[in-house]
Motif scaffolding. Structure first.
Motif, PDB file in Angstrom:
ATOM      1  N   LEU A 103      73.058 -41.615 -14.232  1.00  0.00           N
ATOM      2  CA  LEU A 103      72.828 -40.249 -14.483  1.00  0.00           C
ATOM      3  C   LEU A 103      71.338 -40.524 -15.537  1.00  0.00           C
ATOM      4  CD1 LEU A 103      75.313 -38.407 -15.376  1.00  0.00           C
ATOM      5  CD2 LEU A 103      74.050 -37.737 -13.498  1.00  0.00           C
ATOM      6  N   LEU A 104      72.008 -41.679 -16.543  1.00  0.00           N
ATOM      7  CA  LEU A 104      70.255 -42.373 -17.218  1.00  0.00           C
ATOM      8  C   LEU A 104      69.560 -42.857 -16.605  1.00  0.00           C
ATOM      9  CD1 LEU A 104      71.817 -43.380 -20.382  1.00  0.00           C
ATOM     10  CD2 LEU A 104      71.032 -41.672 -20.084  1.00  0.00           C
ATOM     11  N   THR A 142      68.425 -30.790 -17.942  1.00  0.00           N
ATOM     12  CA  THR A 142      67.736 -31.392 -16.801  1.00  0.00           C
ATOM     13  C   THR A 142      69.046 -30.898 -15.115  1.00  0.00           C
ATOM     14  OG1 THR A 142      66.890 -32.755 -18.135  1.00  0.00           O
ATOM     15  CG2 THR A 142      67.309 -33.227 -15.675  1.00  0.00           C
ATOM     16  N   ILE A 143      69.712 -31.507 -15.336  1.00  0.00           N
ATOM     17  CA  ILE A 143      71.234 -30.931 -14.693  1.00  0.00           C
ATOM     18  C   ILE A 143      71.441 -29.556 -14.971  1.00  0.00           C
ATOM     19  CG2 ILE A 143      73.380 -30.871 -13.999  1.00  0.00           C
ATOM     20  CD1 ILE A 143      74.280 -33.000 -15.427  1.00  0.00           C
ATOM     21  N   PRO A 196      68.828 -28.762  -8.476  1.00  0.00           N
ATOM     22  CA  PRO A 196      69.900 -27.979  -7.049  1.00  0.00           C
ATOM     23  C   PRO A 196      70.708 -28.606  -6.914  1.00  0.00           C
ATOM     24  CG  PRO A 196      67.360 -28.919  -5.927  1.00  0.00           C
ATOM     25  CD  PRO A 196      67.603 -28.952  -7.730  1.00  0.00           C
ATOM     26  N   VAL A 197      71.915 -28.167  -6.666  1.00  0.00           N
ATOM     27  CA  VAL A 197      73.457 -29.077  -6.538  1.00  0.00           C
ATOM     28  C   VAL A 197      73.226 -29.858  -6.135  1.00  0.00           C
ATOM     29  CG1 VAL A 197      74.023 -27.013  -5.540  1.00  0.00           C
ATOM     30  CG2 VAL A 197      75.993 -28.490  -6.483  1.00  0.00           C
ATOM     31  N   ILE A 252      80.422 -31.793 -11.907  1.00  0.00           N
ATOM     32  CA  ILE A 252      79.853 -31.628 -13.259  1.00  0.00           C
ATOM     33  C   ILE A 252      78.667 -30.788 -12.719  1.00  0.00           C
ATOM     34  CG2 ILE A 252      78.273 -33.055 -13.774  1.00  0.00           C
ATOM     35  CD1 ILE A 252      79.998 -36.035 -12.533  1.00  0.00           C
ATOM     36  N   TRP A 253      78.176 -30.508 -11.558  1.00  0.00           N
ATOM     37  CA  TRP A 253      76.106 -29.396 -12.160  1.00  0.00           C
ATOM     38  C   TRP A 253      77.737 -27.975 -12.764  1.00  0.00           C
ATOM     39  CZ3 TRP A 253      76.052 -24.506  -9.579  1.00  0.00           C
ATOM     40  CH2 TRP A 253      74.707 -23.910  -9.883  1.00  0.00           C
ATOM     41  N   LYS A 254      78.625 -27.440 -11.540  1.00  0.00           N
ATOM     42  CA  LYS A 254      79.111 -26.132 -12.641  1.00  0.00           C
ATOM     43  C   LYS A 254      79.428 -26.700 -13.979  1.00  0.00           C
ATOM     44  CE  LYS A 254      82.260 -24.154  -9.557  1.00  0.00           C
ATOM     45  NZ  LYS A 254      83.389 -23.909  -8.627  1.00  0.00           N
TER      46      LYS A 254
END
Length: 405
Positions: A192-193, A202-203, A207-208, A222-224
């Motif tokens: 992610l970095l 940022t997440i 969009p998922v 992770i998005w949820k």
């Protein structure tokens, strides 16, 4: 739908706190608990050492270099297990149902308790009771689900509380670094970095589908979680939850070599299943049924563990104590009870980096090629023991095998 109130409790630097409880002179001083030699591993580090970069799982040699003024203690698994039981009983006596996620971490569903008294007041009172009766510092997070409550606790530490009002989950999470989200380890964090994603906000703005394209099916979870969404229920804690295996011999035997090999194979299989299910056991029992159908069992309390090299000798010891009739044996069995969630950390002060690497490597091979792709030499002549899959999907006791040979 009724809004839930989920409490997360986490004992602060648990091993360190226990050592300080026993020796007040250690309070305020940098302290590391773990293997004493340079090849040992850090099991726990006080907050005073963490600012130097010391953390659990680190090689003791490196930790000493980073914080040379730290006091290093080997630690005692039995003492930590006892203290964990003490806190568990305090929570059990005050909360209708709770989940023991590990030796030092708990969840409780307080939904509906506001009809009788304020939930925040109850949670604070429970924390104060634990501190008073156990002598150990503990933090808590309170929100409408497990993930947000766990993150809230991590932000509150040390020895504090954090209450997230309903509807404020996204705002609370937004400025935090993404590795606060449970299930984001070092590898995922680095990924992610590399994409320029450091903060949870940022997440939240992505969009998922974009996160799924990078992280696969875990991307949606992770998005949820980044949005404060989590439907994972509380799993009620039952002390009797167990995992076991038995072997009925096709012909009664007194072949001690064969019996020993079978017992080792059983213990090895069950220990692997514990690690696979991220579980630890605190009680080992061995069962013998003789040819006259008389059945005997013997058990022993042990410090929480999932390690072969601790469990197998205990099984061997119990068998030697139990097998005294010198009659033909029809059946033998091994059972692990008193299970809790948790990883291998409880054993780190006994082991070296090499031992931990060995377990990780062996389990990686088993996960990829099957449980019986790697076995101890002494068990090679025994028939298959255990089963594929995860035995911890359900709550009832699990019997892994009961086959004739």
């Amino acid at each position: 739908m009724k809004i839930k109130s989920i409490l997360h409790l986490d004992l602060d630097a648990f091993f360190v706190s226990v050592e300080r409880k026993q020796n007040s002179e250690l309070k305020g001083r940098p302290l590391i608990v773990g293997g004493m030699g340079d090849r040992g591993v850090v099991a726990a580090a006080s907050y005073e050492t963490r600012k130097f970069g010391v953390h659990s799982g680190m090689a003791m040699k490196v930790a000493r270099q980073l914080c040379p003024e730290a006091t290093v203690i080997k630690g005692n698994a039995g003492t930590y297990t006892k203290e964990s039981h003490t806190v568990t009983e305090i929570i059990r006596s005050r909360v209708p149902g709770f989940e023991k996620a590990s030796v030092d971490e708990f969840y409780a569903d307080l939904t509906g308790m506001d009809r009788f008294f304020g939930i925040e007041q109850f949670a604070s009172g429970l924390r104060e009771t634990i501190i008073k009766e156990s002598g150990l510092p503990i933090s808590f997070g309170l929100s409408q689900n497990k993930v947000v409550s766990k993150i809230a606790t991590s932000v509150a530490k040390p020895n504090a509380r954090n209450i997230i009002p309903v509807g404020n989950e996204k705002n609370f999470l937004a400025p935090l670094e993404v590795n606060r989200i449970p299930m984001i380890g070092n590898k995922t964090f680095q990924t992610l970095l590399n994409l320029g994603i450091r903060e949870i906000r940022t997440i939240q703005e992505m969009p998922v589908e974009m996160l799924e394209s990078v992280l696969g099916k875990n991307g949606r979870t992770i998005w949820k979680r980044a949005h404060g969404i989590d439907e994972v229920p509380i799993i009620p804690f039952h002390e009797r939850k167990s995992i076991s295996t038995e072997r009925t011999f096709g012909r009664d035997t007194i072949d001690v070599v064969r019996l020993h090999a079978t017992l080792v194979a059983m213990a090895e299989s069950l220990a692997y299943q514990l690690r696979k299910g991220n579980k630890l056991t605190s009680n080992v029992s061995v069962k013998i049924r003789y040819s006259d159908f008389q059945t005997y069992t013997k058990q022993a309390k042990i410090p929480y563990t999932s390690a072969d090299h601790i469990l197998i000798p205990k099984v061997e010891e119990l068998f030697k104590q139990l097998y005294n009739r010198r009659l033909l044996i029809r059946l033998i069995g091994v059972k692990f009870t008193g299970l809790v969630g948790g990883n291998y950390q409880i054993n780190l002060f006994d082991d070296s980096e090499e031992m931990l690497s060995l377990y990780n490597s062996l389990d990686h091979i088993r996960n990829k090629y099957g449980e019986h792709s790697v076995r101890r030499a002494v068990t090679m002549d025994t028939r298959t023991i255990g089963r594929m899959g995860n035995p911890f999907n359900g709550e009832p006791p699990v019997v892994l095998a009961h086959r004739k040979q």
